[in-house]
Design an enzyme around this catalytic site. Structure first.
Site: not given
Ligand code: AMP
Length: 282
Positions: A30, A34, A37, A61, A148-149, A153, A184
């Site tokens: 999204m 950081h 990602h 979502q 895994q965060k 999901q 993060m």
């Molecule tokens: P998001 O932009 O929050 O939807 O996250 C996109 C992807 O990045 C998802 O698969 C998250 O699980 C992964 N992600 C987000 N934060 C972290 C993190 N701190 N460490 C590892 N993967 C992450």
């Protein structure tokens, strides 16, 4: 690196990549990227010929009253980071492009979405599985990378891909943390300095649980009680849930005998944070 906004343009680029036999690695996000990602992007870069990152704040979502409107967005900065990591293509569609008028289909994983975050966020995972299905159909990745965060999901998406015979391998990468342990997250940008300090209780409680298990504790409710004390000892924190569950089916565990997932969600002011660890039980 191409920044693509529309589905026809995306197809024009992906088609020849597929027919040339190059492998496609895909990182759905999204945005507001950081290092968490970027760890997924780096894995994709090292394992695949062509790397696609999607940046799309997926409206379906988010529940009513959640942070869809405020969700942080910075495509220029995201694009710089992706460029530095050697990404080939960013797909950043508009809402209308993904959900044209009359869009009427949802993809739903049933059992795995009932507990944990599914309880407090009804419809959330249905939005995730629907958008990821669309993105998989558009990007046609060989390997897709998730963190895994977002443990639930990751399991839900693996189940969806298996149940629907999707032609993609899902890889789950470890949680990337700040040096003080906070996982993060794009949502960390919402935290005030005081909330940022207070947010350390999530990881602290998880580490405490891990210690107790290492010291021989096997009773899940006792461990949850100790974690609750740590969280509720922080005045800025409001606990949503702490659960100790099976790492494959997310069913509750009372007495720990094998690997467990310890997961929690905490509201820090207006910001909802989640974290988890997997602990081996010898
Ligand atoms: P998001 O932009 O929050 O939807 O996250 C996109 C992807 O990045 C998802 O698969 C998250 O699980 C992964 N992600 C987000 N934060 C972290 C993190 N701190 N460490 C590892 N993967 C992450």
């Amino acid at each position: 690196m191409d920044i693509i906004r529309t589905i026809p343009e995306l197809k024009r680029i992906i088609g020849p990549v597929r027919t040339s036999g190059r492998t496609i690695g895909f990182v759905p996000t999204m945005g507001y990227l950081h290092q968490g990602h970027l760890s997924l992007v780096k894995a994709a870069r090292s394992e695949c010929d062509f790397v696609v990152v999607s940046i799309f704040v997926n409206p379906i979502q988010f529940g009513v009253g959640e942070d869809f409107e405020q969700y942080p967005r910075d495509l220029a900065s995201d694009a710089r980071m992706c460029q530095e990591e050697g990404v080939n293509l960013i797909f950043s569609p508009s809402e209308r492009e993904m959900y044209p008028r009359g869009f009427d289909t949802r993809v739903q994983v049933e059992e795995l979405t009932r507990g944990l975050c599914g309880r407090g966020r009804p419809g959330h995972f249905r939005g995730v599985t629907t958008v990821v299905t669309k993105l998989f159909n558009l990007v046609e990745p060989d390997i897709a990378y998730f963190g895994q965060k977002d443990a639930q999901q990751a399991l839900v998406l693996k189940k969806m891909a298996a149940d629907l015979n999707m032609n993609v391998t899902l890889k789950i990468m470890p949680t990337v943390r700040e040096t003080d342990g906070l996982a993060m997250s794009s949502r960390n940008a919402y935290l005030s300095p005081d909330e940022r300090k207070a947010a350390l209780v999530l990881y602290k409680s998880l580490k405490q649980a891990e210690e107790l298990i290492k010291d021989g504790s096997r009773n899940a409710s006792k461990i949850i009680d100790t974690m609750k004390e740590i969280i509720t000892g922080e005045p800025l924190a409001q606990l949503e849930y702490i659960e100790i569950v099976d790492t494959t089916n997310l069913e509750h565990i009372d007495y720990m005998e094998a690997e467990v997932l310890i997961a929690l969600a905490v509201k820090m002011g207006q910001t909802r944070l989640i974290d988890n660890i997997i602990v081996e039980v010898q």
